[in-house]
Design an enzyme around this catalytic site. Structure first.
Site, PDB file in Angstrom:
ATOM      1  N   ASP A   1      -9.749  -8.608  46.283  1.00  0.00           N
ATOM      2  CA  ASP A   1     -10.243  -8.879  47.647  1.00  0.00           C
ATOM      3  C   ASP A   1      -9.086  -8.932  48.645  1.00  0.00           C
ATOM      4  O   ASP A   1      -9.152  -8.321  49.713  1.00  0.00           O
ATOM      5  CB  ASP A   1     -10.990 -10.218  47.688  1.00  0.00           C
TER       6      ASP A   1
ATOM      7  N   THR B   1     -18.865  -8.942  43.544  1.00  0.00           N
ATOM      8  CA  THR B   1     -17.762  -9.235  42.617  1.00  0.00           C
ATOM      9  C   THR B   1     -18.208  -9.110  41.168  1.00  0.00           C
ATOM     10  O   THR B   1     -17.486  -8.576  40.328  1.00  0.00           O
ATOM     11  CB  THR B   1     -17.212 -10.658  42.872  1.00  0.00           C
TER      12      THR B   1
END
Length: 310
Positions: free
Chosen positions: A2, A99
């Site tokens: 990220d 995710t």
């Protein structure tokens, strides 16, 4: 990952619009990565950022004149501190949307949108595990065929980038033409934590859906609607969950430009002008390939709502 994506996108936007103050609304906070005990993680992020930016010329972008240091990487991430709002121009980024899908090697997306005076005017979805070949999502959902030849597998496993500009009329993808609920497929989130599967199942049943729901990680659900791999995406969050603008902005404009309709469950357009959350959302979010399906769906939501336990 990220942080790396956030740093890369932030750096490229800042380089591309040097004469402007680039405002970025994004998910990750720089504070965590700045902690002394996470020096190894910061070093790893810095390495990944430099490796990726070194390949920028392949895509018509400039690489840094010399490798970025950890301080410059933190600086790039820290630029992503905007909270959006009703005025001005804001980039909205979800560096890795989905995710769980990313970790499992399943569907995930890198999502970037541009909001101007509270309206989404451009969206980009990078979907690394969603190939150009139509129907792959449905195939993968039911069972991946391990007997496929390696050459076919290679073709199927390549991802795609989908982008759209509001009102351009130049979308290279098109929504499905199916408007019969009996033939339609609906998408919903995989995770039950922030989605009410029992309510969506009730609505689907009342509309006469016969196909199994397609449960897909991330904003790839919007891509599936825009590309015609599914007809409806619905998400009804559990009580107390607030939808973030970066989980929807890019997907909404892409679906709309491909010919679809996206609203809340009351039939109103989503409001991206009120900060980092979709405030004032009526119960849930509905994306459809056609106005006819959308109208029927909103009616089914109202009919099911009173008898639900939400």
């Amino acid at each position: 990952t990220d942080w790396s994506v956030q740093a890369i996108v932030s750096w490229i936007l800042a380089e591309s619009f040097q004469d402007q103050n680039v405002s970025i609304v994004a998910e990750e906070d720089v504070q965590t990565l700045s902690k002394a005990e996470l020096a190894d993680l910061l070093a790893s992020v810095t390495k990944t950022v430099n490796e990726s930016l070194a390949e920028a010329p392949k895509y018509g972008l400039q690489s840094p004149k010399k490798a970025l240091g950890a301080t410059q990487v933190l600086e790039a991430i820290s630029r992503c501190n905007s909270t959006g709002g009703p005025t001005g121009r804001h980039w909205v980024l979800d560096p890795v949307d989905g995710t769980l899908g990313f970790v499992r090697g399943d569907q995930y997306a890198i999502a970037l949108a541009l909001i101007e005076d509270g309206k989404v005017i451009m969206g980009v979805l990078g979907c690394p595990n969603y190939p150009m070949k139509n129907g792959w999502l449905n195939h993968h959902h039911h069972q991946y065929d391990e007997s496929m030849s390696s050459s076919a597998t290679d073709t199927w496993e390549k991802g795609c980038v989908i982008y759209a500009q509001k009102g351009s009329g130049k979308a290279w993808i098109k929504v499905s033409s199916i408007d019969d609920p009996g033939l339609a497929t609906f998408c919903e989130p995989v995770e039950k934590a922030n989605s009410n599967h029992s309510f969506t199942a009730g609505v689907a049943h009342s509309m006469g859906f016969k196909n199994q729901p397609l449960r897909v990680h991330s904003m790839v659900k919007y891509a599936a609607i825009a590309r015609g791999d599914a007809e409806i995406f619905m998400k009804f969050a559990r009580c107390g969950y607030k939808e973030k603008i970066w989980d929807h902005a890019a997907g909404v404009v892409i679906v709309e430009e491909a010919g679809g309709v996206v609203t809340d469950a009351g039939g109103r357009p989503l409001d991206f002008s009120r900060g980092t959350y979709l405030e004032g959302l009526d119960r849930g979010i509905v994306a459809c390939c056609s106005a006819k399906l959308h109208e029927g769906f909103i009616g089914a939501v109202y009919a099911s709502w009173d008898s639900s336990n939400l």
